[in-house]
Every structure is written in C-alpha cells, then in structure tokens.
Design a protein around this motif. Structure first.
Motif, PDB file in Angstrom:
ATOM      1  N   TRP A 121       0.753  -1.343  -0.029  1.00 32.40           N
ATOM      2  CA  TRP A 121      -0.005   0.152  -0.035  1.00 32.40           C
ATOM      3  C   TRP A 121       0.837   1.170   0.033  1.00 32.40           C
ATOM      4  CZ3 TRP A 121      -4.768   0.079  -1.510  1.00 32.40           C
ATOM      5  CH2 TRP A 121      -5.506  -1.023  -1.034  1.00 32.40           C
ATOM      6  N   LYS A 122       2.041   1.366   0.788  1.00 32.48           N
ATOM      7  CA  LYS A 122       2.851   2.483   0.707  1.00 32.48           C
ATOM      8  C   LYS A 122       3.375   2.825  -0.799  1.00 32.48           C
ATOM      9  CE  LYS A 122       7.245   4.263   2.845  1.00 32.48           C
ATOM     10  NZ  LYS A 122       7.871   4.663   1.493  1.00 32.48           N
ATOM     11  N   ALA A 123       3.724   1.697  -1.639  1.00 28.27           N
ATOM     12  CA  ALA A 123       4.220   1.847  -2.783  1.00 28.27           C
ATOM     13  C   ALA A 123       3.039   2.333  -3.787  1.00 28.27           C
ATOM     14  CB  ALA A 123       4.697   0.397  -3.276  1.00 28.27           C
ATOM     15  N   LEU A 124       1.732   2.088  -3.618  1.00 31.11           N
ATOM     16  CA  LEU A 124       0.752   2.311  -4.388  1.00 31.11           C
ATOM     17  C   LEU A 124       0.711   3.781  -3.964  1.00 31.11           C
ATOM     18  CD1 LEU A 124      -1.770  -0.315  -4.345  1.00 31.11           C
ATOM     19  CD2 LEU A 124      -0.263   0.285  -6.241  1.00 31.11           C
ATOM     20  N   ARG A 125       0.909   4.245  -2.587  1.00 33.87           N
ATOM     21  CA  ARG A 125       0.492   5.661  -2.195  1.00 33.87           C
ATOM     22  C   ARG A 125       1.413   6.519  -2.979  1.00 33.87           C
ATOM     23  NH1 ARG A 125      -0.987   3.295   2.568  1.00 33.87           N
ATOM     24  NH2 ARG A 125       0.902   3.766   3.428  1.00 33.87           N
ATOM     25  N   ASP A 126       3.094   5.998  -2.993  1.00 35.95           N
ATOM     26  CA  ASP A 126       3.964   6.933  -3.515  1.00 35.95           C
ATOM     27  C   ASP A 126       3.826   7.013  -4.949  1.00 35.95           C
ATOM     28  OD1 ASP A 126       5.063   6.929  -0.967  1.00 35.95           O
ATOM     29  OD2 ASP A 126       6.578   5.397  -1.335  1.00 35.95           O
ATOM     30  N   SER A 127       3.320   5.960  -5.566  1.00 31.73           N
ATOM     31  CA  SER A 127       3.257   6.083  -7.089  1.00 31.73           C
ATOM     32  C   SER A 127       2.040   7.206  -7.337  1.00 31.73           C
ATOM     33  CB  SER A 127       2.716   4.779  -7.762  1.00 31.73           C
ATOM     34  OG  SER A 127       1.393   4.203  -7.340  1.00 31.73           O
ATOM     35  N   ASP A 128       1.022   7.234  -6.335  1.00 29.01           N
ATOM     36  CA  ASP A 128      -0.264   8.119  -6.555  1.00 29.01           C
ATOM     37  C   ASP A 128       0.399   9.701  -6.358  1.00 29.01           C
ATOM     38  OD1 ASP A 128      -1.960   5.889  -7.238  1.00 29.01           O
ATOM     39  OD2 ASP A 128      -2.804   5.907  -4.931  1.00 29.01           O
ATOM     40  N   ALA A 129       1.324   9.835  -5.402  1.00 34.17           N
ATOM     41  CA  ALA A 129       1.760  11.010  -5.249  1.00 34.17           C
ATOM     42  C   ALA A 129       2.708  11.413  -6.482  1.00 34.17           C
ATOM     43  CB  ALA A 129       2.578  11.044  -4.054  1.00 34.17           C
ATOM     44  N   ILE A 130       3.369  10.741  -6.988  1.00 34.75           N
ATOM     45  CA  ILE A 130       4.275  11.119  -8.211  1.00 34.75           C
ATOM     46  C   ILE A 130       3.329  11.552  -9.265  1.00 34.75           C
ATOM     47  CG2 ILE A 130       5.698  10.450  -9.883  1.00 34.75           C
ATOM     48  CD1 ILE A 130       6.954   8.615  -7.674  1.00 34.75           C
ATOM     49  N   ILE A 131       2.138  10.792  -9.475  1.00 33.47           N
ATOM     50  CA  ILE A 131       1.199  10.951 -10.661  1.00 33.47           C
ATOM     51  C   ILE A 131       0.430  12.190 -10.502  1.00 33.47           C
ATOM     52  CG2 ILE A 131      -0.659   9.871 -12.048  1.00 33.47           C
ATOM     53  CD1 ILE A 131       1.626   8.635 -12.397  1.00 33.47           C
ATOM     54  N   ALA A 132       0.194  12.662  -9.226  1.00 27.20           N
ATOM     55  CA  ALA A 132      -0.592  13.570  -9.036  1.00 27.20           C
ATOM     56  C   ALA A 132       0.208  14.968  -9.354  1.00 27.20           C
ATOM     57  CB  ALA A 132      -1.286  13.606  -7.491  1.00 27.20           C
ATOM     58  N   ARG A 133       1.631  14.985  -9.179  1.00 29.72           N
ATOM     59  CA  ARG A 133       2.279  16.311  -9.021  1.00 29.72           C
ATOM     60  C   ARG A 133       2.423  16.374 -10.751  1.00 29.72           C
ATOM     61  NH1 ARG A 133       4.444  14.306  -4.278  1.00 29.72           N
ATOM     62  NH2 ARG A 133       6.313  13.374  -5.427  1.00 29.72           N
ATOM     63  N   ALA A 134       2.555  15.397 -11.697  1.00 25.57           N
ATOM     64  CA  ALA A 134       2.915  15.176 -12.827  1.00 25.57           C
ATOM     65  C   ALA A 134       1.939  16.058 -13.862  1.00 25.57           C
ATOM     66  CB  ALA A 134       2.974  13.936 -13.449  1.00 25.57           C
ATOM     67  N   PRO A 135       2.312  16.648 -14.928  1.00 27.92           N
ATOM     68  CA  PRO A 135       1.464  17.413 -15.644  1.00 27.92           C
ATOM     69  C   PRO A 135       0.415  16.461 -16.583  1.00 27.92           C
ATOM     70  CG  PRO A 135       3.668  17.208 -16.786  1.00 27.92           C
ATOM     71  CD  PRO A 135       3.709  16.732 -15.274  1.00 27.92           C
ATOM     72  N   MET A 136      -0.541  17.028 -17.141  1.00 26.33           N
ATOM     73  CA  MET A 136      -1.663  16.119 -17.958  1.00 26.33           C
ATOM     74  C   MET A 136      -0.934  15.741 -19.144  1.00 26.33           C
ATOM     75  SD  MET A 136      -4.300  15.984 -16.116  1.00 26.33           S
ATOM     76  CE  MET A 136      -5.544  15.317 -17.154  1.00 26.33           C
ATOM     77  N   GLY A 137      -1.296  14.562 -19.635  1.00 24.68           N
ATOM     78  CA  GLY A 137      -0.889  14.182 -20.897  1.00 24.68           C
ATOM     79  C   GLY A 137       0.425  13.253 -20.848  1.00 24.68           C
ATOM     80  N   LEU A 138       1.181  13.305 -21.905  1.00 25.00           N
ATOM     81  CA  LEU A 138       2.390  12.658 -21.894  1.00 25.00           C
ATOM     82  C   LEU A 138       3.441  13.533 -21.133  1.00 25.00           C
ATOM     83  CD1 LEU A 138       2.742  11.819 -25.657  1.00 25.00           C
ATOM     84  CD2 LEU A 138       2.186  10.410 -23.852  1.00 25.00           C
ATOM     85  N   LEU A 139       4.234  12.824 -20.606  1.00 28.34           N
ATOM     86  CA  LEU A 139       5.254  13.314 -19.593  1.00 28.34           C
ATOM     87  C   LEU A 139       6.453  14.186 -20.457  1.00 28.34           C
ATOM     88  CD1 LEU A 139       6.427  13.758 -16.435  1.00 28.34           C
ATOM     89  CD2 LEU A 139       7.935  11.748 -16.949  1.00 28.34           C
ATOM     90  N   PRO A 140       6.620  15.342 -20.165  1.00 30.08           N
ATOM     91  CA  PRO A 140       7.509  16.050 -21.002  1.00 30.08           C
ATOM     92  C   PRO A 140       8.829  15.438 -20.820  1.00 30.08           C
ATOM     93  CG  PRO A 140       6.279  17.703 -19.644  1.00 30.08           C
ATOM     94  CD  PRO A 140       6.012  16.308 -19.402  1.00 30.08           C
ATOM     95  N   GLU A 141       9.736  15.600 -21.980  1.00 26.05           N
ATOM     96  CA  GLU A 141      11.182  14.994 -22.326  1.00 26.05           C
ATOM     97  C   GLU A 141      12.195  15.554 -21.014  1.00 26.05           C
ATOM     98  OE1 GLU A 141      14.558  13.703 -25.441  1.00 26.05           O
ATOM     99  OE2 GLU A 141      12.657  14.895 -26.047  1.00 26.05           O
TER     100      GLU A 141
END
Length: 576
Positions: A121-141
């Motif tokens: 569950w900690k690993a899933l929460r960490d991944s959710d936090a990273i996704i939440a801070r990232a921009p929409m669409g494709l990740l800039p290079e």
C-alpha cells in the motif's frame, strides 16, 4: 446315567458353545470394528473438509492472480509513462482498475486489499503522489530523468510486493493442505490399526471357538457311542427278559390250569363231605345228638374250605386276559334281588333286618357283566352280614348321580357291625388281608372277597369307597358308570367330531365373525356336554356388542383359554 440325563447332556453339548474368554474376544473384536467405523467416518468428514478447502482456495487464488496481473499492468503503465510512452490518463485508468480489483471480496469474505501488506500500500501511495504532481498528457522529455529516478524504486516495490502476495497465499494454502494430509494419514493409520485388531481378536475367537466346539463334538460322540453300546446291551437284556416273560406266561397258564383242576378236584370231595354232613344231621338218633358239635365244626371248616376254593377260582378267572363281556346292559336292581335271594338263609340265620331304598329302575342300568356284578354284590353284602351283630339292620341304597357330566349308579351297603380300624382301611382291598379285629374275634374268611370285588368294579370303570367307625359299623359305596340311553349314545358318537369342527372354526375366525360364531358354537357344544365352555363362549358373544379394540383383545384372550380347555377334552376323548 439315565437316558433323559444323557439326552439332556448330548443336547447341551450339541449346542453352539462360547466360553467367557471367547465372549471377551468377541467384545474386543466388536470394539475394533466400531473403531474402524468411527475412524472411517472421521476420514470421510476429513475428505469433505479437504474438498471444501480446495474449493475455498480456488476463488481467492484466481482473485490474487487477477490482482497480480492488474498490478503488473499498472507497473508497466508507470514505466511507460516515466519514459513518455503513454499519457498520465492511461496510468490513472490502470490505477483505477487495480483499485477495483483490490476492493473485490472473494468467497472467504476477505478483499484482495486486506491480503496485501503495508509495503504494497505504501508503494501504491507513493506512485499516486508522483502521478498527482505530474502534468497532464504525456510526460515532457525534460522531466523523464527526474521522474524516472523517483518512479523506478516505486515500480520495483510494487512488483515485488505483488509477487510476495502470491507467494504468501501459496504458502498458506500449502500449510492447510499439509495439515489436512497429516490428519488424513493419521485417520488411515487408525483405520488400519483397528482393522488389524479386529482381525487379531476375531481370528483368536474363531480358532478357540472351533477348538471348544470340536471338543464338545468329540465328547458328545463318545457319549453317543457309549449310549449306543448300552442300548444294544439293553436290547439284548430285553430279548432275554421277553423270553423269561414268555416262559412266565406259559407257567401262568399252567398255574391257572392247575388251580382250575385242583379246585375241581377239591370241590367234588368237599361237596360230598357237605352232603354226608347234611345226611348225618337228618338221620338223628339219641347217640348222634352228642356228635352235633363235631358235625358243626366239620360243616363250618368244610364251608370255609369251599369258599376258599371258589375265591381262588374267581381270582384265576379275573387274572386271565379275557374278563368277560363288559358292554352289556345290566339292571343293577335285578342283580341285587338275585344276590339277596342267594343270601336269604344267612340273613334269616342272623335275623338281619334289611332296609332297601331304590329309585326308578329305568335309571339304574349299568354297562358291564351281570355275573361279575353279582359276584361283587354277593361279596360286599355277605361281609356286611358276617360282621353284623345278630338282629342288627343293614341298609342298601341304589341311587343315580352325575359325576363330571357322566351318569353313575351308586350302590351303598351300610351295616352296624364291628367296623374296621382306621389303620387297616388302606389295605382292606389287598389280597389275603384281614382286619385285626376280625382276626381277634375269630371271624372266618380268606381275605379275598373285597379284593375280588374291587378288581371287578375297577374293570367296569368304577370304584369302591369306604367309611367305617370301629364298633359302629361300615358303609361300602360302589360307583358304576350308568348305561347310556339312545340320546346319550348319539351325543357320545358325535361329540369328538363336533369338538374338532368347533375348535377349527374358532381358531380360524376373524374379528368381524367372532360375535356370531361364538354365539353359534356356544349353544352347540353346551348340548354335547361342555356346558361351562358353552356359557363362556356366549359371554364372549354378548361382550362383543361394543366392537372396540380393547373388547376384541380381551375376547381373544378369553377365547384362547377356552380353546385350551376344549383341546384337552378332545385329547382325553380321543385317547379314550
């Protein structure tokens, strides 16, 4: 050892025998067999439990596999997103699918999320936090390197924890299966153990019981062989005895012939002596008067000797196989008159007062032989005259009575003579026996008269009874079966057949026919001499007015008792 005891012992030995120790073996064998049954039942339940475990494992296992697959899809989407291979939306979709899978509840009542550990569950929460801070669409290079550096450890952790979830569940399942296998093995061991115990004690029982019964068989065989030998010896002894009996019968015939001849040879000179004594009395002279007392002695002793000869001849005839025709119709009143006529001189000599009471002569006929019955009355009345005091009365009564539903004629002779001592009365009908007071008073006699009378009466199916008081007199009562009339003969001829048919019909009667049948048969058998049983059957018929189960049960019990009595009567009539 007597035959009944031998038969009883052989029967006992022939029975299937089991000793106490063998009973113990049987008991232990049964316990072992019960143990086999119990353990087999336990194993059956254990098999059901194992099947249930496998069934319970199947659904969670599938859910875990799907959860692992969704986890791997999500990890793949994360890896692709971190390198610009897919958009953030695709990652969020994979994350939503994984969340749905983790929320699914399986057949055990648990969700897949509850099975995952805290690191997952900690690993899933960490991944959710990273996704939440990232921009929409494709990740800039320009963010690939930084995001990839953060997300790679998370992806590795998610994949590792997903693999651990599968491995942990597999270990749990393996542990349960191993426990079930261990219990199953224990149950199988118990079944085998109890089965071997059953075989052991059952085998011991069979072997020991076979030995016991074989010993009984050998003992019974020895007893039977000894009994066979004894029977052969007995047969030989019986043949020898039969030969002796034949010789004795021949001697008895010779004896009878000798007695008859001697009696004839004695009677002729005795009759001549009696005639000459009478002739000498008739030729009276002054010289002969002084010889009267000698003539009296001669006449008295000659008469005693003549009576003895006549008694011996009568006994010889009675003991012979042919005792005369006992089926004739005899008028007992006429026989009495004939006997009194013969005894008239003796009655006059002692001045006996005779009192005779008799009923309707039509009712006083008996079945028998007139000559033998005349001999009975002559002996009984002659004894009454002999032992009576001079001038005393003698009463003779003839009556018709009923005994056990059969008609009898009674002839009672009562005197007022010397009586018979009580201690002599039981032996009075024994041959050559005479009472003490008769001997002490010097009454003449041979002791054969009453014995002859008793034998003749018994041959006629009757009996003689006695009551006497010393100094007051005696009463002899002769009971003889009456000659049946035509109606009684008809009833007697039909009695057995009626009884047989009645018993058969009553035994086969159904409850619905019982009332009418008991009424019909009750009236019929009463007419044939079974009044008591007929009345009882009529009572059963009346009692069945109320057709209740209790009434039928009670009536059946009463009927069984009546049938038992009727069957005993039928057996007695058939044997007669």
């Amino acid at each position: 050892m007597s035959s009944p005891l031998i038969s009883k012992e052989v029967t006992h030995l022939a029975k299937f025998r089991v000793t106490r120790l063998q009973y113990l073996f049987v008991f232990l064998s049964l316990l072992a067999l019960i143990g086999v049954g119990v353990t087999t039942l336990a194993e059956s339940r254990s098999s059901v439990s194992r099947a249930q475990v496998l069934s319970d494992v199947e659904t969670p296992a599938a859910s875990i596999i799907f959860t692992q697959r969704e986890t791997l899809v999500y990890a793949t989407r994360l890896a692709q997103w971190s390198t610009g291979g897919t958009s953030r939306r695709e990652v969020q979709i994979a994350r939503s699918l994984l969340a749905q899978r983790l929320a699914v509840i399986d057949s055990s009542g648990e969700s897949m999320g509850s099975r995952a550990n805290s690191q997952y569950w900690k690993a899933l929460r960490d991944s959710d936090a990273i996704i939440a801070r990232a921009p929409m669409g494709l990740l800039p290079e320009n963010l690939h390197r930084a995001v990839n550096a953060k997300i790679s450890p998370v992806i590795d952790s998610i994949v590792a924890e997903a693999r651990d979830l599968v491995v942990s569940y597999q270990r749990s399942v393996d542990k349960d299966l191993a426990e079930n296998a261990r219990k199953s093995a224990q149950n199988n061991q118990r079944v085998v153990l109890f089965f071997y115990i059953f075989l052991f004690f059952g085998g011991i029982f069979l072997v020991s019981n076979a030995l016991t019964n074989f010993k009984s068989y050998r003992r019974a065989r020895r007893i039977l062989e000894a009994e066979q030998k004894r029977l052969e010896e007995t047969i030989a002894a019986l043949r020898e005895t039969q030969s002796v009996v034949t010789k004795l019968q021949e001697l008895d015939q010779v004896k009878d012939s000798f007695i008859s001849t001697v009696n004839h040879e004695l009677r002729t000179p005795l009759t001549s002596i009696m005639g000459y004594i009478e002739l000498m009395r008739n030729q009276r002279t002054p010289e002969s008067q002084q010889n009267d007392k000698y003539l009296d002695v001669l006449e008295r002793n000659a008469q005693i000797l003549l009576n003895l000869v006549e008694s011996m001849l009568t006994l010889s005839k009675i003991d012979s196989p042919s005792v005369g025709n006992l089926d004739s119709r005899v008028d007992i009143g006429a026989v009495l008159d004939s006997a009194l006529f013969v005894l008239q001189p003796a009655l006059l000599a002692k001045k006996i007062e005779l009192n005779i009471e008799r009923y309707d002569s039509a009712l006083l006929s008996v079945r028998g032989d007139e000559g033998q019955l005349s001999q009975v009355l002559l002996n009984i009345i002659a004894n009454a005259i002999k032992f009576s005091h001079e001038g005393s009365p003698i009463k003779i009564a003839l009556t018709a009575v009923s005994r056990n539903n059969r008609p009898y004629v009674l002839v009672s002779v009562t005197d007022h003579g010397i009586g018979i001592p009580e201690e002599d009365q039981n032996q009075l009908f024994t041959r050559f026996f005479r009472g003490k007071n008769a001997i002490s008073a010097q009454f003449p006699g041979t002791g054969l008269g009453l014995s002859i009378a008793n034998i003749l009466v018994e041959n006629h199916g009757g009996e003689i009874s006695l009551s006497s008081i010393v100094g007051r007199g005696s009463t002899f009562t002769i009971a003889l079966p009456a000659f049946p009339d035509e109606e009684e003969l008809l009833i007697a001829a039909r009695r057995v057949g009626v009884l047989e048919r009645s018993i058969a019909r009553l035994k086969g009667a159904e409850n619905k026919d019982l009332k009418a049948l008991t009424h019909e048969i009750g009236g019929a058998i009463g007419f044939y001499g079974f009044e008591s049983e007929g009345q009882d059957l009529l009572k059963i018929s009346r009692a069945m007015d109320s057709e209740t189960p209790e009434n039928f049960s009670r009536s059946r019990r009463s009927l069984e008792d009546i049938l038992t009595r009727l069957e005993s009567y039928l057996k007695a009539l058939s044997e007669a």
